[in-house]
Design a protein around this motif. Sequence first.
Motif, PDB file in Angstrom:
ATOM      1  N   ALA A  89     -43.414 -75.165 -45.347  1.00 22.49           N
ATOM      2  CA  ALA A  89     -42.791 -74.037 -44.644  1.00 22.49           C
ATOM      3  C   ALA A  89     -43.315 -72.706 -45.170  1.00 22.49           C
ATOM      4  N   ILE A  90     -43.462 -72.597 -46.479  1.00 25.54           N
ATOM      5  CA  ILE A  90     -44.007 -71.364 -47.067  1.00 25.54           C
ATOM      6  C   ILE A  90     -45.439 -71.153 -46.581  1.00 25.54           C
ATOM      7  N   GLY A  91     -46.217 -72.234 -46.530  1.00 24.64           N
ATOM      8  CA  GLY A  91     -47.586 -72.138 -46.035  1.00 24.64           C
ATOM      9  C   GLY A  91     -47.651 -71.667 -44.586  1.00 24.64           C
ATOM     10  N   VAL A  92     -46.744 -72.184 -43.747  1.00 24.20           N
ATOM     11  CA  VAL A  92     -46.699 -71.771 -42.338  1.00 24.20           C
ATOM     12  C   VAL A  92     -46.410 -70.279 -42.222  1.00 24.20           C
ATOM     13  N   VAL A  93     -45.454 -69.812 -43.005  1.00 23.63           N
ATOM     14  CA  VAL A  93     -45.106 -68.388 -42.983  1.00 23.63           C
ATOM     15  C   VAL A  93     -46.297 -67.539 -43.393  1.00 23.63           C
ATOM     16  N   VAL A  94     -46.997 -67.927 -44.450  1.00 26.07           N
ATOM     17  CA  VAL A  94     -48.151 -67.160 -44.931  1.00 26.07           C
ATOM     18  C   VAL A  94     -49.253 -67.127 -43.874  1.00 26.07           C
ATOM     19  N   VAL A  95     -49.528 -68.267 -43.254  1.00 27.68           N
ATOM     20  CA  VAL A  95     -50.583 -68.329 -42.237  1.00 27.68           C
ATOM     21  C   VAL A  95     -50.258 -67.417 -41.061  1.00 27.68           C
ATOM     22  N   ILE A  96     -49.004 -67.465 -40.584  1.00 24.35           N
ATOM     23  CA  ILE A  96     -48.626 -66.635 -39.436  1.00 24.35           C
ATOM     24  C   ILE A  96     -48.741 -65.149 -39.783  1.00 24.35           C
ATOM     25  N   VAL A  97     -48.322 -64.778 -40.981  1.00 26.80           N
ATOM     26  CA  VAL A  97     -48.412 -63.367 -41.398  1.00 26.80           C
ATOM     27  C   VAL A  97     -49.870 -62.918 -41.437  1.00 26.80           C
ATOM     28  N   ARG A  98     -50.766 -63.773 -41.916  1.00 25.10           N
ATOM     29  CA  ARG A  98     -52.187 -63.424 -41.977  1.00 25.10           C
ATOM     30  C   ARG A  98     -52.794 -63.342 -40.578  1.00 25.10           C
ATOM     31  N   VAL A  99     -52.431 -64.280 -39.715  1.00 25.03           N
ATOM     32  CA  VAL A  99     -52.962 -64.312 -38.351  1.00 25.03           C
ATOM     33  C   VAL A  99     -52.505 -63.093 -37.549  1.00 25.03           C
ATOM     34  N   ALA A 100     -51.319 -62.582 -37.868  1.00 23.99           N
ATOM     35  CA  ALA A 100     -50.744 -61.467 -37.100  1.00 23.99           C
ATOM     36  C   ALA A 100     -51.646 -60.249 -37.070  1.00 23.99           C
ATOM     37  N   ARG A 101     -52.534 -60.095 -38.049  1.00 27.75           N
ATOM     38  CA  ARG A 101     -53.427 -58.930 -38.078  1.00 27.75           C
ATOM     39  C   ARG A 101     -54.410 -58.933 -36.914  1.00 27.75           C
ATOM     40  N   ARG A 102     -54.677 -60.120 -36.329  1.00 28.59           N
ATOM     41  CA  ARG A 102     -55.607 -60.224 -35.206  1.00 28.59           C
ATOM     42  C   ARG A 102     -54.877 -60.419 -33.877  1.00 28.59           C
ATOM     43  N   LEU A 103     -53.563 -60.279 -33.893  1.00 29.79           N
ATOM     44  CA  LEU A 103     -52.752 -60.612 -32.723  1.00 29.79           C
ATOM     45  C   LEU A 103     -52.807 -59.514 -31.664  1.00 29.79           C
ATOM     46  N   ARG A 104     -53.230 -59.887 -30.455  1.00 30.63           N
ATOM     47  CA  ARG A 104     -53.250 -58.943 -29.335  1.00 30.63           C
ATOM     48  C   ARG A 104     -52.721 -59.576 -28.054  1.00 30.63           C
ATOM     49  N   SER A 105     -52.164 -60.750 -28.154  1.00 26.67           N
ATOM     50  CA  SER A 105     -51.639 -61.467 -26.994  1.00 26.67           C
ATOM     51  C   SER A 105     -50.116 -61.504 -27.054  1.00 26.67           C
ATOM     52  N   THR A 106     -49.468 -61.100 -25.956  1.00 26.09           N
ATOM     53  CA  THR A 106     -48.007 -61.132 -25.911  1.00 26.09           C
ATOM     54  C   THR A 106     -47.486 -62.564 -26.001  1.00 26.09           C
ATOM     55  N   GLY A 107     -48.138 -63.482 -25.292  1.00 26.80           N
ATOM     56  CA  GLY A 107     -47.710 -64.884 -25.333  1.00 26.80           C
ATOM     57  C   GLY A 107     -47.770 -65.464 -26.730  1.00 26.80           C
ATOM     58  N   TRP A 108     -48.873 -65.185 -27.432  1.00 28.78           N
ATOM     59  CA  TRP A 108     -49.000 -65.660 -28.811  1.00 28.78           C
ATOM     60  C   TRP A 108     -47.967 -64.993 -29.715  1.00 28.78           C
ATOM     61  N   ALA A 109     -47.668 -63.740 -29.453  1.00 33.67           N
ATOM     62  CA  ALA A 109     -46.670 -63.039 -30.266  1.00 33.67           C
ATOM     63  C   ALA A 109     -45.302 -63.707 -30.122  1.00 33.67           C
ATOM     64  N   VAL A 110     -44.937 -64.060 -28.892  1.00 31.54           N
ATOM     65  CA  VAL A 110     -43.652 -64.728 -28.661  1.00 31.54           C
ATOM     66  C   VAL A 110     -43.633 -66.096 -29.339  1.00 31.54           C
ATOM     67  N   ALA A 111     -44.696 -66.872 -29.137  1.00 27.66           N
ATOM     68  CA  ALA A 111     -44.749 -68.224 -29.700  1.00 27.66           C
ATOM     69  C   ALA A 111     -44.707 -68.204 -31.227  1.00 27.66           C
ATOM     70  N   LEU A 112     -45.539 -67.353 -31.825  1.00 22.87           N
ATOM     71  CA  LEU A 112     -45.571 -67.280 -33.282  1.00 22.87           C
ATOM     72  C   LEU A 112     -44.276 -66.698 -33.843  1.00 22.87           C
ATOM     73  N   GLY A 113     -43.657 -65.782 -33.107  1.00 22.31           N
ATOM     74  CA  GLY A 113     -42.364 -65.252 -33.545  1.00 22.31           C
ATOM     75  C   GLY A 113     -41.295 -66.335 -33.588  1.00 22.31           C
ATOM     76  N   LEU A 114     -41.290 -67.214 -32.581  1.00 23.57           N
ATOM     77  CA  LEU A 114     -40.332 -68.322 -32.562  1.00 23.57           C
ATOM     78  C   LEU A 114     -40.572 -69.280 -33.729  1.00 23.57           C
ATOM     79  N   VAL A 115     -41.831 -69.621 -33.956  1.00 21.09           N
ATOM     80  CA  VAL A 115     -42.155 -70.537 -35.052  1.00 21.09           C
ATOM     81  C   VAL A 115     -41.829 -69.902 -36.400  1.00 21.09           C
ATOM     82  N   LEU A 116     -42.194 -68.632 -36.565  1.00 17.12           N
ATOM     83  CA  LEU A 116     -41.939 -67.947 -37.835  1.00 17.12           C
ATOM     84  C   LEU A 116     -40.441 -67.837 -38.101  1.00 17.12           C
ATOM     85  N   GLY A 117     -39.664 -67.431 -37.101  1.00 21.62           N
ATOM     86  CA  GLY A 117     -38.216 -67.318 -37.289  1.00 21.62           C
ATOM     87  C   GLY A 117     -37.579 -68.651 -37.640  1.00 21.62           C
TER      88      GLY A 117
END
Length: 200
Positions: A89-117
């Motif tokens: 779980a900690i690894g998933v959180v770290v990966v999502i936080v790192r990936v967020a720097r390249r995030l420009r898609s609304t759909g991906w933002a919603v999906a990753l936000g759900l997984v991260l939360g």
Amino acid sequence: MSEESQDAGPRSSADAAPPHPAPRVRLLSAIAAAVLVLDVVTKVLAVAQLEDREPVEILGGLVYLQLVRNPGAAFSLATGYTWVLTIVAIGVVVVIVRVARRLRSTGWAVALGLVLGGALGNLVDRLFRAPGPLHGHVVDVVSLLAPDGRVWPVFNLADSSIVSGGVLLVLLALLGRELDGTRAPRRADRREREEEATGE
């Protein structure tokens, strides 16, 4: 207008600068925070209201509310590997936080936000609930169609959020939607470009 401007002509959508990631990161953060808060609140209420009680039937038996302390993963999988699941779980959180720097898609933002939360919601339980840090049992609340998870494993809001986000990520991948907001070329398009490049 200069000759250089006239020669350049209008810029195509492909040449346009990609959208800035900040709004998508804010959307991801807001969704993750909302899921985390709702998950914590529902678990606190469950512990306060359902401890040492029989399952509460609602919606004519479609849903049962009951308190289950789960040492495993979502839907009671991998019971006995709590500390491993905590690290994952900690690894998933770290990966999502790192990936967020390249995030420009609304759909991906919603999906990753759900997984991260969802990941954060269950991670809070594993870190702060009994029997201790890294080994805490996750509070599950909802059982479908029958009590005690006889038809479907007992789950919580975080589990639902993780599954919903995962399904959305798969759908985005199938549709060719990229993290940066672009759309991946279809296989037929790629084949045509390769043929044009080779002169066939």
